[in-house]
Design an enzyme around this catalytic site. Sequence first.
Site, PDB file in Angstrom:
ATOM      1  N   GLN A  15      -4.711  -5.434   6.818  1.00  0.00           N
ATOM      2  CA  GLN A  15      -5.702  -6.322   6.194  1.00  0.00           C
ATOM      3  C   GLN A  15      -5.707  -7.721   6.801  1.00  0.00           C
ATOM      4  O   GLN A  15      -6.351  -8.622   6.255  1.00  0.00           O
ATOM      5  CB  GLN A  15      -5.445  -6.427   4.674  1.00  0.00           C
ATOM      6  CG  GLN A  15      -5.593  -5.125   3.923  1.00  0.00           C
ATOM      7  CD  GLN A  15      -7.030  -4.599   3.889  1.00  0.00           C
ATOM      8  OE1 GLN A  15      -7.993  -5.314   4.143  1.00  0.00           O
ATOM      9  NE2 GLN A  15      -7.172  -3.319   3.582  1.00  0.00           N
TER      10      GLN A  15
ATOM     11  N   HIS B  77       0.864  -1.181   0.000  1.00  0.00           N
ATOM     12  CA  HIS B  77       0.000   0.000   0.000  1.00  0.00           C
ATOM     13  C   HIS B  77       0.904   1.236   0.000  1.00  0.00           C
ATOM     14  O   HIS B  77       2.006   1.197   0.553  1.00  0.00           O
ATOM     15  CB  HIS B  77      -0.836  -0.062   1.282  1.00  0.00           C
ATOM     16  CG  HIS B  77      -1.920   0.956   1.399  1.00  0.00           C
ATOM     17  ND1 HIS B  77      -1.684   2.244   1.828  1.00  0.00           N
ATOM     18  CD2 HIS B  77      -3.258   0.864   1.179  1.00  0.00           C
ATOM     19  CE1 HIS B  77      -2.837   2.898   1.864  1.00  0.00           C
ATOM     20  NE2 HIS B  77      -3.801   2.095   1.473  1.00  0.00           N
TER      21      HIS B  77
ATOM     22  N   LYS C 220     -10.592  -0.770  10.377  1.00  0.00           N
ATOM     23  CA  LYS C 220     -10.734  -1.946   9.498  1.00  0.00           C
ATOM     24  C   LYS C 220     -11.050  -3.201  10.308  1.00  0.00           C
ATOM     25  O   LYS C 220     -11.234  -4.278   9.753  1.00  0.00           O
ATOM     26  CB  LYS C 220      -9.450  -2.154   8.697  1.00  0.00           C
ATOM     27  CG  LYS C 220      -9.193  -1.025   7.689  1.00  0.00           C
ATOM     28  CD  LYS C 220      -7.983  -1.341   6.835  1.00  0.00           C
ATOM     29  CE  LYS C 220      -7.365  -0.131   6.212  1.00  0.00           C
ATOM     30  NZ  LYS C 220      -7.953   0.243   4.927  1.00  0.00           N
TER      31      LYS C 220
ATOM     32  N   ASP D 207       2.733  -5.015   8.239  1.00  0.00           N
ATOM     33  CA  ASP D 207       1.555  -4.176   8.046  1.00  0.00           C
ATOM     34  C   ASP D 207       0.336  -5.101   8.142  1.00  0.00           C
ATOM     35  O   ASP D 207       0.031  -5.845   7.208  1.00  0.00           O
ATOM     36  CB  ASP D 207       1.651  -3.492   6.675  1.00  0.00           C
ATOM     37  CG  ASP D 207       0.373  -2.729   6.314  1.00  0.00           C
ATOM     38  OD1 ASP D 207      -0.644  -2.874   7.032  1.00  0.00           O
ATOM     39  OD2 ASP D 207       0.391  -1.999   5.306  1.00  0.00           O
TER      40      ASP D 207
ATOM     41  N   CYS E  17      -4.775   2.530  -3.793  1.00  0.00           N
ATOM     42  CA  CYS E  17      -3.531   3.017  -3.169  1.00  0.00           C
ATOM     43  C   CYS E  17      -2.366   2.071  -3.409  1.00  0.00           C
ATOM     44  O   CYS E  17      -1.473   1.929  -2.561  1.00  0.00           O
ATOM     45  CB  CYS E  17      -3.694   3.254  -1.670  1.00  0.00           C
ATOM     46  SG  CYS E  17      -4.860   4.540  -1.268  1.00  0.00           S
TER      47      CYS E  17
HETATM   48  C1  LIG Z   1      -2.395  -2.981   3.477  1.00  0.00           C
HETATM   49  C2  LIG Z   1      -2.726  -1.615   3.994  1.00  0.00           C
HETATM   50  N1  LIG Z   1      -1.792  -0.895   4.633  1.00  0.00           N
HETATM   51  C3  LIG Z   1      -2.046   0.320   5.121  1.00  0.00           C
HETATM   52  C4  LIG Z   1      -3.275   0.918   4.975  1.00  0.00           C
HETATM   53  C5  LIG Z   1      -3.496   2.301   5.511  1.00  0.00           C
HETATM   54  O1  LIG Z   1      -4.429   2.301   6.539  1.00  0.00           O
HETATM   55  P1  LIG Z   1      -5.013   3.674   7.101  1.00  0.00           P
HETATM   56  O2  LIG Z   1      -5.522   4.435   5.927  1.00  0.00           O
HETATM   57  O3  LIG Z   1      -6.102   3.237   8.039  1.00  0.00           O
HETATM   58  O4  LIG Z   1      -3.904   4.368   7.808  1.00  0.00           O
HETATM   59  C6  LIG Z   1      -4.276   0.225   4.309  1.00  0.00           C
HETATM   60  C7  LIG Z   1      -5.597   0.853   4.086  1.00  0.00           C
HETATM   61  O5  LIG Z   1      -6.222   0.731   3.055  1.00  0.00           O
HETATM   62  C8  LIG Z   1      -3.999  -1.076   3.813  1.00  0.00           C
HETATM   63  O6  LIG Z   1      -4.937  -1.780   3.164  1.00  0.00           O
END
Ligand SMILES: Cc1ncc(COP(=O)(O)O)c(C=O)c1O
Lengths: 140, 418
Positions: free
Chosen positions: B215, B135, B238, B212, B376
């Site tokens: 998900q 991401h 999430k 990370d 993203c």
């Molecule tokens: C794999 C992953 N990492 C990081 C993020 C970023 O999360 P946040 O926007 O809640 O900070 C997301 C959100 O879509 C994600 O799917």
Amino acid sequence: MIMTLEEKQQDIIDEFAIYDDWMDKYEYIIELGKDLPLINEEKKTDNRLIEGCQSRVWLDSEVKEGKLFFTADSDAIITKGIIGLLIRVLNGETIENVATANLFFISKIGLQEHLSPTRANGLASMVKKIKMTALSSLSK
Amino acid sequence: MGFLIFVAAMIAKKTFNIEAIREDFPILHTSVNGRPLVYFDNGATSQKPKQVIEAIDNYYESENSNVHRGVHHLSQLATNKYEDARRTIQQYINAEHSEEIIFTKGTTDGLNMLAFSIGQTLEVGDEIIITEMEHHSNIVPWQMLCERSGCKLRVAPINSKGELKLDAFCSLLSDRTKVVSVTHISNTLGTINPIEEIIEASHRYGAVVIIDGAQSIQHMKIDVQTLDCDFYLFSGHKVFGPTGIGIVYGKKKIMEVLTPYQGGGDMIETVSFEKTTYNVLPYRFEAGTPNIAGAIALSRAIEYLNTLPLDEIEKYEKELQEYAQNELCKIDDVRIIGKASNKTSVVSFIVDGIHPFDIGTLLDKQGIAVRTGHHCTQPLMKIYGIPGTIRISLAFYNTKEEVDILINALKRSLQMLR
Ligand SMILES: Cc1ncc(COP(=O)(O)O)c(C=O)c1O
């Protein structure tokens, strides 16, 4: 008979009044998108490109005898259909009319979400560009 | 006596009752454009059970006060609740110490914190490894660090199925590798990365490993001690909690020596114009008034998960994903993006010759929430040579019937668009 900007918009509002289902409305927009004369391929250049986050729009304009004419295209067909409506309203209008146009038909037919600046389809930027084009022609 | 044990066992056995679960989520009973909502955008954010919504209300109605600052009753109450929330999360991911749990704004905030604080320890020529499926929030903070510090970003490639090439990843590891930051599950492809192997291989080179978990926390049981990752991050929103709250889990012995990210109230021990000393963990990483209501409500979401049979749910979500993927494959010109053999909960696809935006718009008009675009992950889209996908991302409250509604709505949309 030449219609005013207001009459052209009212015409579209009347056309859409017969659809009470969203899907029928969109079916019609998609048909418009399929019909829209494409901008010439060689005119799909970067300087005519309006980058939306998702769909992309190409816009070209021409001034003939003080009036503005647009051709445009998009890679998304719904976007293209809505462009078709915008062009139908604005084509052949005077520069001044385009610069000051109040495009009320969009919200009347329930498509305002497509023109919100946060929408990812480039249409809000396209309208802005149309008005800028008119304004810059005015000042020439 | 035997009867009592039997009754206790019945109560303790958690059953997976989807109707009862759906009752807990008020928004699932609303309609969109005149159709019952089908919510398939859980990867972007999950919906909230009423227990979480009530926890937020209750906090502001009868518990609101600032934490760690007052002797008065409410301040004590809010502080206790906030610290209880930390322990609930500690236990859920099986962290060894509660001070290893840092409250953040979300995964993005946590990654920026780590890129800063770990970044302070790096030198020119040190390397950071990420993967092609990250991401943006696990790419950009590291790029910014590299620009500041002269470190180098290395990117481990994926294969055409959307799986990490583990050999290629391992061949990037060297004594220069200081940080490995990878997503547990790809938000665009649904791929589950082999993080156990990644962690083990990286540790052989002494690299710090960041997972990370944005998900993964909502789809599987996480045990940070068994995994032995150095950091694990996620976003509250999430995992059925509110927005604006997230977690960084970090091993105590590493966290203790890192420079704090932000300065301000709460993170200090003493302040003078000559020299300031910092507070102990976890407070040294929580400058300013935190999102107290968010932390309490997130812990409520975790308590909610604790009442569910998580093993069964993990299986159910995988089945649902496979069902959706198989049904989509039956439609002409549908191309699944991301066919990892180990994946869950996400199905990304495109339809040849039709823009994802058009499909997303028509599905919305039929009450179905999906996401279209690059999610993203622009570099990943570039690798696949596509501008974006249509993404279905599932949660345990979704059903096969909803997948059927989607399939029918998609067929109708394609008829209109072709
Ligand atoms: C794999 C992953 N990492 C990081 C993020 C970023 O999360 P946040 O926007 O809640 O900070 C997301 C959100 O879509 C994600 O799917």
